[in-house]
Design a protein around this motif. Structure first.
Motif, PDB file in Angstrom:
ATOM      1  N   SER A 115       0.850  -1.191   0.000  1.00  0.00           N
ATOM      2  CA  SER A 115       0.000   0.000   0.000  1.00  0.00           C
ATOM      3  C   SER A 115       0.886   1.242   0.000  1.00  0.00           C
ATOM      4  O   SER A 115       2.073   1.173   0.360  1.00  0.00           O
ATOM      5  CB  SER A 115      -0.897   0.018   1.237  1.00  0.00           C
ATOM      6  N   PRO A 116       0.332   2.393  -0.389  1.00  0.00           N
ATOM      7  CA  PRO A 116       1.120   3.629  -0.336  1.00  0.00           C
ATOM      8  C   PRO A 116       1.644   3.942   1.065  1.00  0.00           C
ATOM      9  O   PRO A 116       2.769   4.433   1.208  1.00  0.00           O
ATOM     10  CB  PRO A 116       0.116   4.694  -0.814  1.00  0.00           C
ATOM     11  N   VAL A 117       0.852   3.646   2.093  1.00  0.00           N
ATOM     12  CA  VAL A 117       1.307   3.903   3.467  1.00  0.00           C
ATOM     13  C   VAL A 117       2.532   3.055   3.793  1.00  0.00           C
ATOM     14  O   VAL A 117       3.498   3.526   4.403  1.00  0.00           O
ATOM     15  CB  VAL A 117       0.181   3.631   4.488  1.00  0.00           C
ATOM     16  N   THR A 118       2.500   1.792   3.383  1.00  0.00           N
ATOM     17  CA  THR A 118       3.642   0.901   3.613  1.00  0.00           C
ATOM     18  C   THR A 118       4.895   1.449   2.945  1.00  0.00           C
ATOM     19  O   THR A 118       5.986   1.402   3.516  1.00  0.00           O
ATOM     20  CB  THR A 118       3.338  -0.504   3.064  1.00  0.00           C
ATOM     21  N   VAL A 119       4.739   1.953   1.735  1.00  0.00           N
ATOM     22  CA  VAL A 119       5.882   2.493   0.987  1.00  0.00           C
ATOM     23  C   VAL A 119       6.392   3.769   1.634  1.00  0.00           C
ATOM     24  O   VAL A 119       7.597   3.937   1.855  1.00  0.00           O
ATOM     25  CB  VAL A 119       5.476   2.765  -0.479  1.00  0.00           C
ATOM     26  N   LEU A 120       5.480   4.685   1.951  1.00  0.00           N
ATOM     27  CA  LEU A 120       5.898   5.968   2.526  1.00  0.00           C
ATOM     28  C   LEU A 120       6.527   5.786   3.900  1.00  0.00           C
ATOM     29  O   LEU A 120       7.507   6.469   4.230  1.00  0.00           O
ATOM     30  CB  LEU A 120       4.694   6.906   2.624  1.00  0.00           C
ATOM     31  N   ALA A 121       5.995   4.851   4.682  1.00  0.00           N
ATOM     32  CA  ALA A 121       6.463   4.672   6.059  1.00  0.00           C
ATOM     33  C   ALA A 121       7.939   4.330   6.156  1.00  0.00           C
ATOM     34  O   ALA A 121       8.578   4.593   7.181  1.00  0.00           O
ATOM     35  CB  ALA A 121       5.635   3.589   6.744  1.00  0.00           C
TER      36      ALA A 121
END
Length: 238
Positions: A115-121
């Motif tokens: 997910s985008p959150v996983t990538v950004l985190a």
């Protein structure tokens, strides 16, 4: 002394982590390999059909009844198919293994791009820059956090965005001034979807090839396999 809490297993696939460019390149290679496999099956099927037609033509010239010609042609085709299936097994399975290996190699990458959150985190993880952002933002009010989020998006500052996601994660859900998912989508959403699409393309290419091989070996269409593949393709592209 109280017993220590049991630790939960961490499911980490034993696969390499691929970059965005590597995943996209792998999808292109997988598509070419799937196309190559399809052409191989087409060639094999064409060869069987031509040899069966030749057998029927020979019987026709010999004056055999048309029904006998058709029966003999079908029998010849079945025999030829069995021979070709056996003789082509090594070549076909070598190509199938290559595509399956490509799909399997994406196990770790798929988790890291879930997910985008996983990538950004994970942006800037362990760097002084991220640590500094988190220290500065820790204890900030709603207005300050919103302004920091606007700045992160305006300047495409993924490390600042990652620090904000970490701050939000420690806040009660109802107190969060904005959505971590929305922030992540604005900063890394496009890249995340690009990688996810490439991963899906590799998996579907491998499955299409497996299905085509099963149909070739069986000598008939497998409707259920085709329906499952079509449903998966529609699901992944929506």
């Amino acid at each position: 002394m109280a017993d220590a809490l049991p630790s939960l297993p961490l499911d980490i696939p034993d696969k390499p982590i691929l970059s965005t460019a590597e995943v996209i390149s792998l999808a292109e290679v997988a598509a070419k390999r799937a196309e190559k496999f399809g052409k191989l099956i087409d060639t094999l099927e064409s060869g069987v059909a031509k040899r069966a037609a030749h057998a029927a033509e020979s019987l026709s010239r010999a004056g055999f009844d048309p029904k006998d010609q058709a029966a003999a042609a079908d029998k010849a085709a079945a025999k030829l198919r069995r021979e070709v299936v056996e003789n082509s097994s090594g070549t076909r399975w070598e190509q199938l293994r290559e595509l399956n290996a490509a799909a399997d190699s994406l196990a770790t990458t798929a988790q890291l791009w879930a997910s985008p959150v996983t990538v950004l985190a994970r942006s800037g993880l362990g760097t002084p820059e991220r640590s500094a952002y988190q220290q500065q933002l820790d204890g900030s009010g709603i207005v300050e956090l919103k302004n920091a989020a606007l700045l992160a998006v305006a300047t495409n500052n993924k490390v600042l965005g990652a620090a904000l996601v970490a701050i939000l994660d420690r806040m009660p859900a109802r107190s969060r001034p904005f959505s971590a998912q929305d922030l992540a989508d604005k900063l890394v959403g496009a890249e995340t979807r690009q990688v996810q699409d490439a991963i899906t393309a590799v998996k579907l290419a491998a499955q299409r090839t497996i299905n085509r091989n099963r149909e070739w070996e069986a000598g008939k269409v497998r409707p259920l396999d085709r329906v499952k593949l079509a449903l998966n393709s529609t699901k992944e592209t929506n």
